[in-house]
Write a protein that holds these residues in place. Structure first.
Motif, PDB file in Angstrom:
ATOM      1  N   ALA A  90      -3.535  -3.444   7.608  1.00 61.99           N
ATOM      2  CA  ALA A  90      -2.773  -2.482   6.813  1.00 61.99           C
ATOM      3  C   ALA A  90      -2.915  -2.744   5.319  1.00 61.99           C
ATOM      4  N   LEU A  91      -3.245  -3.992   4.960  1.00 63.12           N
ATOM      5  CA  LEU A  91      -3.391  -4.336   3.541  1.00 63.12           C
ATOM      6  C   LEU A  91      -4.734  -3.903   2.957  1.00 63.12           C
ATOM      7  N   VAL A  92      -5.734  -3.784   3.799  1.00 67.23           N
ATOM      8  CA  VAL A  92      -7.098  -3.514   3.308  1.00 67.23           C
ATOM      9  C   VAL A  92      -7.180  -2.241   2.458  1.00 67.23           C
ATOM     10  N   PRO A  93      -6.598  -1.103   2.903  1.00 67.18           N
ATOM     11  CA  PRO A  93      -6.708   0.109   2.073  1.00 67.18           C
ATOM     12  C   PRO A  93      -6.023  -0.013   0.709  1.00 67.18           C
ATOM     13  N   THR A  94      -5.083  -0.954   0.567  1.00 65.65           N
ATOM     14  CA  THR A  94      -4.396  -1.099  -0.728  1.00 65.65           C
ATOM     15  C   THR A  94      -5.322  -1.669  -1.802  1.00 65.65           C
ATOM     16  N   LEU A  95      -6.496  -2.167  -1.400  1.00 68.90           N
ATOM     17  CA  LEU A  95      -7.474  -2.601  -2.402  1.00 68.90           C
ATOM     18  C   LEU A  95      -7.906  -1.432  -3.288  1.00 68.90           C
ATOM     19  N   LEU A  96      -7.748  -0.213  -2.762  1.00 72.06           N
ATOM     20  CA  LEU A  96      -8.022   0.970  -3.575  1.00 72.06           C
ATOM     21  C   LEU A  96      -7.026   1.086  -4.728  1.00 72.06           C
ATOM     22  N   TYR A  97      -5.805   0.585  -4.511  1.00 76.70           N
ATOM     23  CA  TYR A  97      -4.811   0.579  -5.590  1.00 76.70           C
ATOM     24  C   TYR A  97      -5.304  -0.310  -6.729  1.00 76.70           C
ATOM     25  N   TYR A  98      -5.825  -1.476  -6.350  1.00 73.98           N
ATOM     26  CA  TYR A  98      -6.337  -2.406  -7.368  1.00 73.98           C
ATOM     27  C   TYR A  98      -7.493  -1.770  -8.138  1.00 73.98           C
ATOM     28  N   TYR A  99      -8.397  -1.137  -7.405  1.00 76.19           N
ATOM     29  CA  TYR A  99      -9.546  -0.509  -8.060  1.00 76.19           C
ATOM     30  C   TYR A  99      -9.092   0.603  -9.002  1.00 76.19           C
ATOM     31  N   SER A 100      -8.103   1.381  -8.563  1.00 76.49           N
ATOM     32  CA  SER A 100      -7.610   2.488  -9.392  1.00 76.49           C
ATOM     33  C   SER A 100      -6.963   1.971 -10.670  1.00 76.49           C
ATOM     34  N   VAL A 101      -6.116   0.943 -10.542  1.00 74.36           N
ATOM     35  CA  VAL A 101      -5.455   0.382 -11.730  1.00 74.36           C
ATOM     36  C   VAL A 101      -6.480  -0.274 -12.642  1.00 74.36           C
ATOM     37  N   TYR A 102      -7.484  -0.919 -12.042  1.00 76.60           N
ATOM     38  CA  TYR A 102      -8.569  -1.535 -12.829  1.00 76.60           C
ATOM     39  C   TYR A 102      -9.273  -0.478 -13.685  1.00 76.60           C
ATOM     40  N   GLN A 103      -9.539   0.675 -13.091  1.00 76.33           N
ATOM     41  CA  GLN A 103     -10.238   1.746 -13.801  1.00 76.33           C
ATOM     42  C   GLN A 103      -9.344   2.430 -14.833  1.00 76.33           C
ATOM     43  N   LEU A 104      -8.040   2.505 -14.544  1.00 80.60           N
ATOM     44  CA  LEU A 104      -7.113   3.213 -15.426  1.00 80.60           C
ATOM     45  C   LEU A 104      -6.636   2.364 -16.597  1.00 80.60           C
ATOM     46  N   GLY A 105      -6.866   1.049 -16.524  1.00 76.98           N
ATOM     47  CA  GLY A 105      -6.392   0.160 -17.581  1.00 76.98           C
ATOM     48  C   GLY A 105      -7.013   0.491 -18.926  1.00 76.98           C
ATOM     49  N   ALA A 106      -6.243   0.215 -19.982  1.00 76.98           N
ATOM     50  CA  ALA A 106      -6.751   0.448 -21.349  1.00 76.98           C
ATOM     51  C   ALA A 106      -6.666  -0.862 -22.123  1.00 76.98           C
ATOM     52  N   PRO A 107      -7.815  -1.525 -22.354  1.00 76.06           N
ATOM     53  CA  PRO A 107      -9.175  -1.119 -21.963  1.00 76.06           C
ATOM     54  C   PRO A 107      -9.421  -1.272 -20.464  1.00 76.06           C
ATOM     55  N   LYS A 108     -10.505  -0.701 -19.992  1.00 78.76           N
ATOM     56  CA  LYS A 108     -10.857  -0.754 -18.579  1.00 78.76           C
ATOM     57  C   LYS A 108     -10.923  -2.203 -18.103  1.00 78.76           C
TER      58      LYS A 108
END
Length: 241
Positions: A109-127
């Motif tokens: 159940a935790l595996v799909p939450t890695l997409l959350y990390y990727y999304s926040v990584y991409q949305l960060g300022a700076p990236k």
């Protein structure tokens, strides 16, 4: 042990249990992380996943007992426990296989939450402006917390033949181990409060969430898991007394 693990895990996948558990976990965490304004990363303004790691233990507190409640209680109620125990398997292999199957489903159940990390990584300022070390520590802490909750759930299922009772006992046990000692520590001051707090999971989970992977925290989780599984074996062996 592998044969039991495969049998139990396939049983989860062939029933709605696995999909309901994973679905509920992802929907609940997704709402808190991305939708609800009081906890949304988008409204919070900081590139971290603290909301996920704060809420996940409380969601697991109910979902993992729902996974584990059938492990031994169902076998006892159906009368198949004796058949299982007469096979050329040790109690340790039976417990280990069932326990690992439950834990594997929780970790899945935790595996799909890695997409959350990727999304926040991409949305960060700076990236990429996210504390990756803290994130890794938080995932490790959450995996260990799930392992403890699964061990509590398997133990609760071993002491009763009723799945509902096993679920309720596991929920109460998980709550006491996760939050009970923190609540008790708040009554005291100074070093007494500190040592009482260290008896619970929350203090060690918070340390790992900071990215501080301390051998004492790992030893705490492993000791708790082993102790609970040994307790489960003792319950099964009591049939010979």
């Amino acid at each position: 042990m592998y044969a039991i693990l495969r049998k139990e895990f396939n049983a989860f996948l062939s029933s709605p249990v696995a999909y309901v558990v994973i679905g509920v976990f992802l929907v609940a965490t997704g709402l808190f992380v991305w939708v609800f304004p009081d906890s949304s990363v988008l409204d919070y303004g900081y590139a971290d996943l603290q909301t996920l790691f704060n809420m996940a233990p409380w969601i697991f507190l109910f979902l993992i007992p729902a996974i584990t409640m059938r492990t031994f209680a169902e076998e006892k109620k159906a009368g198949t426990i004796e058949l299982l125990l007469t096979r050329p398997l040790t109690d340790t292999q039976i417990i280990g296989g069932k326990y690992l199957a439950c834990l594997l489903l929780a970790l899945l159940a935790l595996v799909p939450t890695l997409l959350y990390y990727y999304s926040v990584y991409q949305l960060g300022a700076p990236k990429g402006n996210i504390d990756s070390a803290a994130t890794v520590g938080s995932y490790l802490g959450l995996a260990l917390l799930a392992a403890v909750f699964a061990a509590i759930g398997v133990f609760a299922s071993a002491i009763t033949r009723d799945q509902i009772i096993a679920f309720l006992v596991a929920v109460v046990g998980c709550f006491l181990v996760y939050s009970g000692f923190d609540s008790l520590a708040s009554v005291f001051d100074g070093s007494v409060a500190y040592y009482i707090g260290q008896l619970g999971i929350a203090a060690h989970y918070r340390d790992l969430s900071k990215g501080l992977i301390d051998s004492r925290d790992l030893l705490y989780f492993l000791s708790l898991i082993v102790g609970l599984l040994l307790g489960t074996r003792l319950v099964l062996q009591s049939r010979n007394w």
